[in-house]
Design an enzyme around this catalytic site. Structure first.
Site, mmCIF file in Angstrom:
data_model
loop_
_atom_site.group_PDB
_atom_site.id
_atom_site.type_symbol
_atom_site.label_atom_id
_atom_site.label_comp_id
_atom_site.label_asym_id
_atom_site.label_seq_id
_atom_site.Cartn_x
_atom_site.Cartn_y
_atom_site.Cartn_z
ATOM 1 C CD GLU A 38 -2.873 -0.963 2.469
ATOM 2 O OE1 GLU A 38 -2.731 0.021 3.233
ATOM 3 O OE2 GLU A 38 -3.733 -1.842 2.655
ATOM 4 C CG HIS A 47 1.955 1.021 4.473
ATOM 5 N ND1 HIS A 47 1.573 2.213 3.918
ATOM 6 C CD2 HIS A 47 0.821 0.310 4.671
ATOM 7 C CE1 HIS A 47 0.270 2.245 3.787
ATOM 8 N NE2 HIS A 47 -0.223 1.099 4.234
ATOM 9 C CE1 TYR A 86 -8.043 -2.187 6.122
ATOM 10 C CE2 TYR A 86 -5.989 -3.272 6.773
ATOM 11 C CZ TYR A 86 -6.781 -2.135 6.691
ATOM 12 O OH TYR A 86 -6.307 -0.940 7.177
ATOM 13 N N GLY A 174 6.590 -71.851 19.928
ATOM 14 C CA GLY A 174 7.913 -71.853 20.541
ATOM 15 C C GLY A 174 7.777 -71.852 22.045
ATOM 16 N N PRO A 175 7.969 -72.994 22.716
ATOM 17 C CG PRO A 175 8.651 -75.149 23.330
ATOM 18 C CD PRO A 175 8.412 -74.274 22.135
ATOM 19 N N GLY A 178 12.048 -66.356 23.480
ATOM 20 C CA GLY A 178 13.284 -65.839 22.908
ATOM 21 C C GLY A 178 13.557 -66.324 21.501
ATOM 22 C CD GLU A 179 10.980 -69.858 21.236
ATOM 23 O OE1 GLU A 179 10.824 -70.911 21.868
ATOM 24 O OE2 GLU A 179 10.319 -68.807 21.454
ATOM 25 C CE LYS A 181 6.569 -67.740 20.762
ATOM 26 N NZ LYS A 181 7.866 -68.039 21.416
#
EC number: 2.7.7.-
Length: 282
Positions: A38, A47, A86, A174-175, A178-179, A181
């Site tokens: 403007e 400005h 505006y 897996g019984p 830690g396998e 699964k």
């Protein structure tokens, strides 16, 4: 006073001064930004008239620290569209993002959550929890896992390459523990699988009904081995079941899926037909 929505006026002399100021606005920090040129009719002063909707609340002192003290700031009135009209009544200089009307649902819920998670927790804790869960899942699925497959995992992977039917339940047994699964089961999540540790039938079916075309992985903890939910397994594998929790729905699904049970115990032959089970020893 803090606000997300501010308007500003910047008097400037050169185009470089104007562009330097505009470059301070980062797309990552705001929802919407617009500014226009403007010229004051009485003084001829150039400005920049601008408006910004930030993602987070910010005070006047924070604005001056971030953008310098040469601009005049005021808390904005009206919605994004009114401020855009505006600021651009003479010339549009820069615009980032898209204006949103007050009360509009155009912006995605996840965007609103990421702007201010704490505010959403107070206003809508259920939606905030779902957004948080979605974000955590995306982060989890984007993580690259590197590990060598064990012989039983290779055997399982080959089985999963086959076209699924509506009867076979693969039982990774897996019984000892830690396998690997649970490691394998959790990795399947990254490929769109439904993962569950078991539980009550209607709880499992309700969660699965959100997207009932997913492959299924039961990762059963040792402590739950005696409460194995054979009913849910068979209902989900049959592809026809009713989810009666919260939002009752009858589901008949054509797409056949794989169903794997990862467990420390062998399947109970009195609970499932023997011809359904394919055991893979871990």
């Amino acid at each position: 006073m803090a606000s997300k929505r501010w308007c500003f006026t910047l008097n400037y002399k050169t185009a470089l001064e104007r562009e330097t100021f505009i470059s301070l606005f980062s797309r990552d920090e705001l929802n919407y930004f617009v500014c226009g040129d403007e010229i004051a009719p009485t003084t001829g002063q150039k400005h920049l008239q601008g408006y910004v909707s930030m993602k987070k609340l910010i005070r006047l002192g924070g604005l001056k620290k971030k953008f310098g003290s040469i601009a005049h700031w005021e808390i904005a009135k009206g919605d994004d569209f009114q401020n855009r009209d505006y600021c651009t009544k003479e010339t549009l200089i820069a615009e980032i993002g898209a204006p949103v009307k007050k009360g509009s649902n155009r912006r995605k819920i996840m965007e609103i959550y990421e702007e201010d998670p704490e505010e959403m927790k107070l206003r809508d804790p259920d939606t905030a929890l779902r957004c948080k869960a979605k974000k955590l899942r995306e982060e989890y699925c984007s993580e690259v896992s590197v590990f060598s497959l064990r012989p039983w995992q290779i055997e399982l992977h080959r089985a999963l390459m086959e076209v699924p039917d509506d009867r076979t339940i693969i039982w990774a047994y897996g019984p000892d523990g830690g396998e690997g699964k649970s490691t394998f089961a959790k990795e399947l999540i990254k490929y769109g699988w439904f993962y569950t540790a078991g539980g009550k039938t209607q709880d499992i079916l309700y969660m699965y009904a959100q997207d009932p075309e997913r492959n299924i992985a039961f990762d059963v903890p040792r402590c739950s081995s005696e409460m194995m939910n054979y009913q849910a397994m068979e209902m989900m594998k049959n592809r026809v079941f009713a989810s009666t929790k919260y939002r009752p729905v009858d589901l008949c699904i054509r797409k056949k899926v794989h169903l794997i049970v990862f467990a420390n115990v062998a399947p109970d032959p009195t609970k499932l037909s023997e011809d359904r089970i394919v055991i893979i020893n871990c």
